[in-house]
Design an enzyme around this catalytic site. Sequence first.
Site, short mmCIF file in Angstrom:
data_model
loop_
_atom_site.label_atom_id
_atom_site.label_comp_id
_atom_site.label_asym_id
_atom_site.label_seq_id
_atom_site.Cartn_x
_atom_site.Cartn_y
_atom_site.Cartn_z
N SER A 144 0.83 -1.20 0.00
CA SER A 144 0.00 0.00 0.00
C SER A 144 0.86 1.25 0.00
O SER A 144 1.96 1.27 0.57
CB SER A 144 -0.91 0.00 1.23
OG SER A 144 -1.52 1.27 1.42
N TYR A 169 -2.28 -0.12 9.96
CA TYR A 169 -2.46 -0.69 8.63
C TYR A 169 -1.18 -0.57 7.81
O TYR A 169 -0.71 -1.53 7.21
CB TYR A 169 -3.62 0.01 7.92
CG TYR A 169 -3.76 -0.39 6.47
CD1 TYR A 169 -4.19 -1.68 6.12
CD2 TYR A 169 -3.48 0.50 5.45
CE1 TYR A 169 -4.32 -2.05 4.79
CE2 TYR A 169 -3.60 0.14 4.11
CZ TYR A 169 -4.02 -1.14 3.79
OH TYR A 169 -4.14 -1.51 2.47
#
Length: 342
Positions: A144, A169
């Site tokens: 990501s 995350y």
Amino acid sequence: MKILVTGAAGFIGYHVCELLLRENFTVVGLDNINDYYDVDLKYARLEQLGIQKHDAEKLHIKAEGTLHGSKFSFIKMNLEDREALPLLFRNENFDMVCNLAAQAGVRYSIENPNVYVDSNIVGFLNVLESCRHNAIQHLVYASSSSVYGSNKKIPFAVEDNVDRPISLYAATKKSNELMAHTYSHLFKVPTTGLRFFTVYGPWGRPDMAPFLFTDAISKNEPIRVFNQGKMERDFTYISDIAEGIFRILKGNLDKRRTSEEYYKLYNIGNNSSVKLLDFIEEIEFNLKKKAVKQMLPIQPGDVEKTWANIDALTKDYNYSPKTSIKEGVKNYVKWYQEYHTL
């Protein structure tokens, strides 16, 4: 070739499965259908792939169908299941794996940290172990752009320092990259990590800004615009993302690697940064409605600007995103209106 796509009922996973099937690959999809967002949307995506909801709901029971003349199977399973996942690998003899399953969402990770460790760390370890013990030719996995944290250098390059994530995350995604490197180095598992930027398009997630904005404006409700609107994102249309993943999978068929080539990491984005207010303006234009904006401070874990340097992916795989924001938003709004009138 038989490919396992995890996260197959997810936004990116669905589009990747559809493209692979169109290109005559045999695909097995895996997803745990968690309730992070509306499960009906996940089942609706699977129906587009030829799998009915009553078949997809059965845990560890494979549902089968065909799409574009190619065989598609689906199995409901958790990546962190240390018994079921290795058994699936042994039974299916996959050639390649595309791991797109993960607990997503930056803000959600602040409130629910354990879910992220289970899915993104333990689950990914099980994938790596299964690839290691089953001679998988290539593992492509989702990282990501969130790993860049508060990086000030624009555009973001893979060589930039990413040692200071600002959300759990992001930390789990950085951990995935490190874990993949270890398995590539120790066990010669060929891995390619992809740092996704802001992906949008038909069948997109309802927790992401494009859906939230489109839904609220359609209903004449206010939209929340963080950081007083001073946000920019590398918005990337879903078909460009799926095409990039396909090029990587296809480009690695029977590829011979040197020791330095077992581990690869790329940005995959649109190679541009779009002002959030300009993106909202395109939604307004297509809906023929004006948004009522609530201007709010930046949220914990958010970054002001993202922009992907995709030179390496272009060089190695001739990756070239083609969809403009104007075209992409038009397609997205059209899908939104059709989906919500079904």
